[in-house]
Design a protein around this motif. Structure first.
Motif, short mmCIF file in Angstrom:
data_model
loop_
_atom_site.label_atom_id
_atom_site.label_comp_id
_atom_site.label_asym_id
_atom_site.label_seq_id
_atom_site.Cartn_x
_atom_site.Cartn_y
_atom_site.Cartn_z
N LEU A 177 4.42 -4.59 0.67
CA LEU A 177 5.31 -5.46 -0.10
C LEU A 177 4.52 -6.57 -0.78
O LEU A 177 4.85 -6.98 -1.90
CB LEU A 177 6.40 -6.05 0.78
CG LEU A 177 7.75 -5.31 0.83
CD1 LEU A 177 8.44 -5.35 -0.52
CD2 LEU A 177 7.56 -3.87 1.27
N SER A 178 3.46 -7.05 -0.15
CA SER A 178 2.62 -8.07 -0.78
C SER A 178 1.88 -7.49 -1.99
O SER A 178 1.78 -8.14 -3.04
CB SER A 178 1.62 -8.63 0.23
OG SER A 178 0.89 -9.70 -0.32
N GLN A 179 1.38 -6.28 -1.85
CA GLN A 179 0.74 -5.61 -2.99
C GLN A 179 1.74 -5.40 -4.12
O GLN A 179 1.40 -5.55 -5.30
CB GLN A 179 0.15 -4.27 -2.53
CG GLN A 179 -1.03 -4.40 -1.59
CD GLN A 179 -1.43 -3.08 -0.98
OE1 GLN A 179 -0.68 -2.09 -1.04
NE2 GLN A 179 -2.60 -3.03 -0.36
N PHE A 180 2.96 -5.07 -3.77
CA PHE A 180 4.02 -4.84 -4.75
C PHE A 180 4.39 -6.11 -5.49
O PHE A 180 4.43 -6.14 -6.72
CB PHE A 180 5.25 -4.27 -4.03
CG PHE A 180 6.51 -4.26 -4.86
CD1 PHE A 180 6.61 -3.48 -6.01
CD2 PHE A 180 7.62 -5.02 -4.48
CE1 PHE A 180 7.77 -3.47 -6.77
CE2 PHE A 180 8.77 -5.01 -5.23
CZ PHE A 180 8.86 -4.23 -6.38
N ASN A 181 4.63 -7.21 -4.75
CA ASN A 181 5.12 -8.40 -5.44
C ASN A 181 4.02 -9.20 -6.14
O ASN A 181 4.31 -10.09 -6.93
CB ASN A 181 5.97 -9.29 -4.52
CG ASN A 181 5.24 -9.75 -3.27
OD1 ASN A 181 4.12 -10.22 -3.33
ND2 ASN A 181 5.91 -9.63 -2.12
N HIS A 182 2.74 -8.86 -5.86
CA HIS A 182 1.65 -9.45 -6.63
C HIS A 182 1.25 -8.59 -7.82
O HIS A 182 0.55 -9.06 -8.73
CB HIS A 182 0.41 -9.65 -5.75
CG HIS A 182 0.49 -10.83 -4.83
ND1 HIS A 182 1.03 -10.75 -3.57
CD2 HIS A 182 0.13 -12.13 -5.00
CE1 HIS A 182 0.98 -11.95 -2.99
NE2 HIS A 182 0.44 -12.79 -3.83
N ALA A 183 1.67 -7.34 -7.82
CA ALA A 183 1.23 -6.40 -8.86
C ALA A 183 1.64 -6.88 -10.26
O ALA A 183 2.74 -7.39 -10.46
CB ALA A 183 1.80 -5.01 -8.59
N ASN A 184 0.73 -6.66 -11.20
CA ASN A 184 0.99 -7.01 -12.59
C ASN A 184 1.83 -5.91 -13.25
O ASN A 184 1.37 -5.17 -14.11
CB ASN A 184 -0.34 -7.19 -13.35
CG ASN A 184 -0.13 -7.57 -14.81
OD1 ASN A 184 0.78 -8.32 -15.13
ND2 ASN A 184 -0.96 -7.03 -15.68
N ILE A 185 3.07 -5.80 -12.78
CA ILE A 185 3.97 -4.77 -13.30
C ILE A 185 5.26 -5.42 -13.80
O ILE A 185 5.66 -6.48 -13.33
CB ILE A 185 4.32 -3.72 -12.23
CG1 ILE A 185 4.93 -4.37 -10.99
CG2 ILE A 185 3.08 -2.91 -11.87
CD1 ILE A 185 5.37 -3.38 -9.92
N GLN A 186 5.87 -4.75 -14.76
CA GLN A 186 7.11 -5.26 -15.33
C GLN A 186 8.25 -4.30 -15.03
O GLN A 186 8.26 -3.16 -15.51
CB GLN A 186 6.96 -5.45 -16.85
CG GLN A 186 8.19 -6.06 -17.50
CD GLN A 186 7.95 -6.39 -18.97
OE1 GLN A 186 7.16 -5.73 -19.63
NE2 GLN A 186 8.62 -7.40 -19.48
N LEU A 187 9.18 -4.75 -14.22
CA LEU A 187 10.38 -3.97 -13.96
C LEU A 187 11.47 -4.43 -14.91
O LEU A 187 11.42 -5.56 -15.43
CB LEU A 187 10.84 -4.20 -12.51
CG LEU A 187 9.87 -3.84 -11.39
CD1 LEU A 187 10.48 -4.20 -10.04
CD2 LEU A 187 9.50 -2.37 -11.44
N PRO A 188 12.48 -3.60 -15.16
CA PRO A 188 13.62 -4.09 -15.94
C PRO A 188 14.19 -5.35 -15.29
O PRO A 188 14.29 -5.42 -14.06
CB PRO A 188 14.62 -2.92 -15.86
CG PRO A 188 13.75 -1.71 -15.64
CD PRO A 188 12.61 -2.18 -14.78
N LYS A 189 14.51 -6.35 -16.09
CA LYS A 189 14.92 -7.65 -15.57
C LYS A 189 16.07 -7.54 -14.56
O LYS A 189 16.07 -8.22 -13.53
CB LYS A 189 15.33 -8.57 -16.72
CG LYS A 189 14.20 -8.96 -17.66
CD LYS A 189 13.17 -9.81 -16.94
CE LYS A 189 12.05 -10.25 -17.88
NZ LYS A 189 10.99 -11.01 -17.18
#
Length: 276
Positions: A177-189
């Protein structure tokens, strides 16, 4: 659920390593497909200090892991800890409560304290001084911070009374989850906002990495978003306005140097400014 807990009670070291490496690899690839920020930076060069601190975290935690097991065994043998004092409940609820309480004490509380106690903030600063936050930033912690975080986790295990299966499940979830929420990714708002009511989403955590207060002192959660909303530390900021780093330590060259980062906790404290 019983099979899951049995697996994590006996999870091989290889599998734990695969969770760490697999998570970074997956989100690294995803960052190239749906990036939040497209500002060019040398990703491999940027990752070098972050991978170095990933290694130091492993080296700190590995020899101390037996204390988690010993503490867990003691709490179970002596029927000690919050989840052992509660009325009998279904296994799934027992596991969920155990993971949530470990997240509260071992992650949220530890993180909040690191921001409020000046010497600890100087240690935690290594994590915040990344000017290009991505999935590798999740593991960018000074060795001293690894010890601090481990101490809070150990206290959490003692107070919660968690068995080793729940502890290993919690730690595995925490890594991913830490890797996920730091990832430079853009989810639909709308998807990101919906997720942020349950777990810490990428947009929610990026606010925490904004370079000025009060945003730096918000959104402390790691797995569950409930703690920030419950304790009034949740904040929202449009991602377009986010600037990474720390305003009082703006030297990107020093903040990208392993030797500079190792010395960072020993700098004189600098009072941050508030965005107004």
């Amino acid at each position: 659920m019983e099979q899951i807990i049995t697996y994590f009670e006996n999870i091989p070291a290889l599998h734990r390593s695969l969770i760490l490496v697999g998570g970074i690899t997956f989100f690294w690839i995803l960052e190239g497909i749906v990036p939040l920020f497209t500002i060019p930076y040398k990703k491999w060069r940027h990752s070098v200090p972050n991978f170095f601190f990933t290694l130091t975290t492993i080296l700190v935690n590995f020899p101390l892991a037996f204390l988690l097991l010993k503490t867990s065994d003691w709490t179970i043998a002596n029927d000690f800890g919050i989840i052992n004092w509660l009325p009998e409940m279904p296994l799934w609820l027992y596991v969920v409560l155990g993971v949530m309480l470990l997240d509260l004490i071992g992650a949220y509380t530890a993180h909040w304290v690191e921001h409020k106690v000046k010497p600890l903030w100087m240690v935690h600063l290594v994590h915040h001084s990344d000017h290009n936050v991505d999935t590798t930033t999740a593991n960018r912690h000074h060795p001293l911070e690894s010890v601090i975080r481990y101490t809070f986790t150990l206290i959490g295990v003692f107070l919660v009374g968690a068995p080793i299966g729940i502890i290993m499940l919690y730690q595995s979830m925490s890594v991913v989850l830490s890797q996920f929420n730091h990832a430079n990714i853009q989810l639909p708002k709308k998807v990101d906002m919906a997720l942020s009511w349950v777990i810490v989403s990428p947009d929610m955590h990026k606010v925490h990495h904004h370079y000025k207060l009060p945003y730096t002192d918000s959104n402390y959660g790691n797995i569950f978003a409930i703690w920030d909303r419950l304790f009034g530390t949740y904040m929202h900021l449009d991602t377009e306005k986010i600037v990474y780093g720390v305003d009082t330590f703006p030297d990107e060259k020093e903040n990208s140097s392993i030797s500079g980062l190792l010395k960072q906790p020993f700098h004189k404290y600098r009072k941050p400014t508030t965005e107004g």
